[in-house]
Scaffold this motif. Structure first.
Motif, mmCIF file in Angstrom:
data_model
loop_
_atom_site.group_PDB
_atom_site.id
_atom_site.type_symbol
_atom_site.label_atom_id
_atom_site.label_comp_id
_atom_site.label_asym_id
_atom_site.label_seq_id
_atom_site.Cartn_x
_atom_site.Cartn_y
_atom_site.Cartn_z
ATOM 1 N N MET A 562 0.800 3.621 0.518
ATOM 2 C CA MET A 562 1.922 4.066 -0.203
ATOM 3 C C MET A 562 1.929 5.732 -1.481
ATOM 4 O O MET A 562 2.355 6.295 -1.380
ATOM 5 N N THR A 563 0.800 4.613 -2.307
ATOM 6 C CA THR A 563 0.794 5.421 -4.016
ATOM 7 C C THR A 563 0.158 7.168 -3.886
ATOM 8 O O THR A 563 0.260 7.893 -3.593
ATOM 9 N N GLU A 566 2.092 9.165 -1.742
ATOM 10 C CA GLU A 566 3.062 9.874 -2.256
ATOM 11 C C GLU A 566 3.027 10.920 -3.253
ATOM 12 O O GLU A 566 2.788 12.058 -3.334
ATOM 13 N N GLU A 567 1.818 10.969 -4.040
ATOM 14 C CA GLU A 567 0.962 11.950 -4.121
ATOM 15 C C GLU A 567 0.045 13.284 -3.457
ATOM 16 O O GLU A 567 0.984 14.128 -3.197
ATOM 17 N N ARG A 569 1.994 13.800 -1.178
ATOM 18 C CA ARG A 569 3.863 14.301 -0.669
ATOM 19 C C ARG A 569 3.676 15.725 -2.077
ATOM 20 O O ARG A 569 4.401 16.571 -1.653
ATOM 21 N N ALA A 570 3.222 15.022 -3.432
ATOM 22 C CA ALA A 570 3.335 15.707 -4.058
ATOM 23 C C ALA A 570 3.275 17.496 -4.352
ATOM 24 O O ALA A 570 2.927 18.103 -5.286
ATOM 25 N N ILE A 603 8.685 6.298 3.276
ATOM 26 C CA ILE A 603 7.281 7.360 3.165
ATOM 27 C C ILE A 603 7.455 8.913 4.571
ATOM 28 O O ILE A 603 7.291 10.076 3.378
#
Length: 615
Positions: A562-563, A566-567, A569-570, A603
């Motif tokens: 998940m982390t 998120e990276e 997508r950023a 996510i």
């Protein structure tokens, strides 16, 4: 001859001395240089009256440099010596033949022998130094102009400005240009404006070039012409400011400044790069109404751009009829582009039609045409047709090159015909065609992907022993093959030692190695490698992220996945189909931890896979 638009010599000399001292710039060379420097360039002036006898010398017999050098020696033996005008004529002839170094050499000999030097002779020397990218020496001679109270004319300043631009010293050229204009040392003409505008556009400073165009219009002394407009329009198009270029184009027409084929060529290129095909067609039609004939090169550019975007039919249906209407005959290049365009789309019947029609039109297909068709057949795995064309080449008087073999070699490996591929490679070398790095990469990649890893390693060892340079793509193929064969340690050894071979891993190399680590469950090392690649200045792409995310999900390390998501997508990346498929399977498994699955749903975007849906 009195220079046009200049102040008296004394004032010009005063202006020259007032330039700011700045080490390493051309302005410092305009100051009073040390005598040891000036002595080399500055020779005493003698009046042409000292040579009262003006001998007639035929300069028309100078056809090559040797003729000029012989005549120079002959002139030195004359008594009295010929006039400075005649020596200058000789220098002019040598310079026109673009023998700039020879012209400088003769100039130095004249000074050493005490032959009088005038402003025209020095201007020739300045021009030669600028063409030799030694503009600083040109400015040294300019300093000697002012020392003797001789004011250089606008052409001399224009030469120096052009020399600065040619040496990519555009900021210095602009500063000198502005000083010349501000101090009214000389009145810039269209050539000088064009030089500065061209330099600004070439170095990506189109906005300032545009401002200079506006300055010309406001001052009104030297109006921008078609060349100036063309330069700015071309710069805007290259900066992808096509709408601004079109606006300037309209303004140009309103001011009755006639566009030419160069104007349209720039606009067409700019529109093509932005995929604005309809406007390209409109401009081509408009050229006809203005009686400006596009040449075959412009049409070929349009055909090529359309074909590369997969629009070969539009090129055939719109551009070819327009060419015939304008009486511009499609050439071998036109048909080769269309053959390749249809091959890229896998439309081999259409490609073959154009290939055969070339012969009907008495156009002879060249090796590029044949290679395009061979490549098309190979992509469609029509190996018999490809081999037939390869065998046909010598009969047509064409020499096979490495590209003729490469496509077939790749297709044979793709079809699992490793033996045939090795035989073709032997035939290629027997025919005297030297394999390239790409050839070896295809060979090693093909062997690895067909499970012949031992053979690939043997070939690699042989290539290394022969000292053949192999680039990172070759080693990436070997690392990938070792990883897929479960030989992770061997793959890591090769990866770790790449720097000792002078090679730097690229994003594909890192991703391949990470994939091998993830497949074997060595996830911590894969994560460390992700950090390391960024430290080494190599940015991960979406494939890199998806590779590690899939590895983490398969090992049920959801929080880390998940982390990383998120990276991703950023950074503007998203999960690919294979990553989503893993998530869909996890959502479908009732035994999974609901909290973990809820994190995944938050996510990932909505995604349907068959009858399953994340939502």
């Amino acid at each position: 001859m009195k220079p046009i638009g200049v102040r008296p010599a004394a004032a010009a000399l005063s202006w020259c001395r007032s330039l700011p001292h700045k080490h390493g710039t051309c302005s410092s060379l305009l100051l009073l240089l040390p005598p040891s420097v000036l002595q080399f360039f500055s020779f005493g002036f003698r009046s042409t009256a000292s040579n009262p006898q003006f001998r007639r010398i035929d300069f028309n017999n100078i056809k090559k440099l040797e003729d000029a050098l012989s005549l120079f020696d002959e002139m030195l033996r004359m008594r009295p010596l010929p006039s400075i005008v005649q020596f200058t004529q000789l220098l002019t002839a040598v310079t026109k033949m673009k023998h700039y170094s020879a012209s400088i050499s003769l100039y130095k000999q004249m000074g050493a022998l005490g032959i009088p030097i005038n402003e025209y002779t020095m201007s020739i020397a300045i021009n030669c130094f600028c063409h030799l990218s030694r503009v600083n020496y040109g400015f040294a001679i300019l300093g000697s102009f002012f020392r003797r109270g001789v004011v250089p004319n606008v052409a001399t300043f224009g030469t120096l400005l052009k020399g600065l631009v040619l040496e990519d010293r555009v900021p210095e050229a602009v500063n000198l240009f502005l000083k010349l204009t501000r101090e009214r040392v000389c009145e810039p003409n269209a050539v000088i404006y064009g030089t500065i505008v061209s330099g600004l556009c070439r170095t990506g400073n189109t906005s300032r070039a545009f401002q200079l165009l506006r300055l010309m219009e406001v001052q009104g002394k030297c109006k921008p012409d078609t060349v100036i407009y063309n330069t700015v329009i071309d710069g805007l198009c290259k900066d992808r400011m096509v709408d601004d270029a079109l606006t300037l184009f309209s303004e140009m027409i309103e001011k009755c400044i006639s566009p030419d084929v160069v104007t349209y060529n720039s606009l067409i290129h700019g529109l093509l790069n932005n995929g604005r095909w309809n406007e390209v067609i409109r401009l081509l039609r408009e050229m006809g109404s203005r009686k400006i004939s596009p040449n075959v090169c412009i049409f070929n550019t349009v055909v090529d751009a359309l074909c590369k975007q997969g629009m070969a039919e539009l090129a055939e249906g719109e551009v070819l009829p327009m060419m015939r209407q304008r009486r511009v005959d499609p050439d071998v290049v036109t048909y080769t582009i269309l053959v390749d365009g249809y091959c890229m789309r896998g439309q081999m019947d259409e490609a073959r039609k154009f290939f055969d029609s070339m012969i009907d039109l008495c156009l002879v297909p060249n090796i590029i045409t044949y290679n395009a068709l061979i490549n098309g057949y190979c992509k469609s795995l029509k190996m018999d047709e490809a081999m037939q064309l390869l065998r046909e080449l010598p009969c047509k008087g064409l020499k096979r090159n490495v590209n003729s073999y490469t496509s077939i070699l790749q297709a044979l490996f793709r079809s699992g015909k490793c033996g045939a591929a090795r035989n073709l490679l032997d035939d290629m070398q027997a025919a005297g065609v030297v394999p390239t790095t790409l050839t070896y990469c295809i060979l090693l990649d093909g062997l690895c992907k067909n499970g012949r890893l031992a053979e690939a390693l043997s070939v690699l060892g042989m290539l290394n022993s022969k000292g053949i340079y192999l680039d990172i793509a070759v080693y990436t193929a070997i690392i990938d093959g070792l990883c897929k064969d479960g030989k992770l340690e061997s793959a890591w050894d090769i990866f770790y030692n790449l720097s000792s071979k002078g090679l730097t891993p690229n994003v594909t190399t890192y991703t391949v190695m990470m994939n091998g680590l993830c497949q074997e469950g060595v996830l911590d090392k894969a994560n460390q490698l992700l950090v390391k690649m960024e430290e080494n200045g190599c940015k991960p792409d979406d494939v890199t992220y998806n590779t590690i995310v899939k590895g983490l999900l398969k090992r049920e390390r959801y929080r880390e996945a998940m982390t990383l998501l998120e990276e991703m997508r950023a950074r503007g990346f998203s999960a690919d189909a294979s990553t989503i498929e893993i998530v869909v399977d996890l959502l479908s498994a009732k035994s999974q931890d609901p909290a973990q699955l809820e994190m995944i749903k938050r996510i990932l975007p909505t995604f349907k896979h068959g009858e399953k849906s994340i939502e």
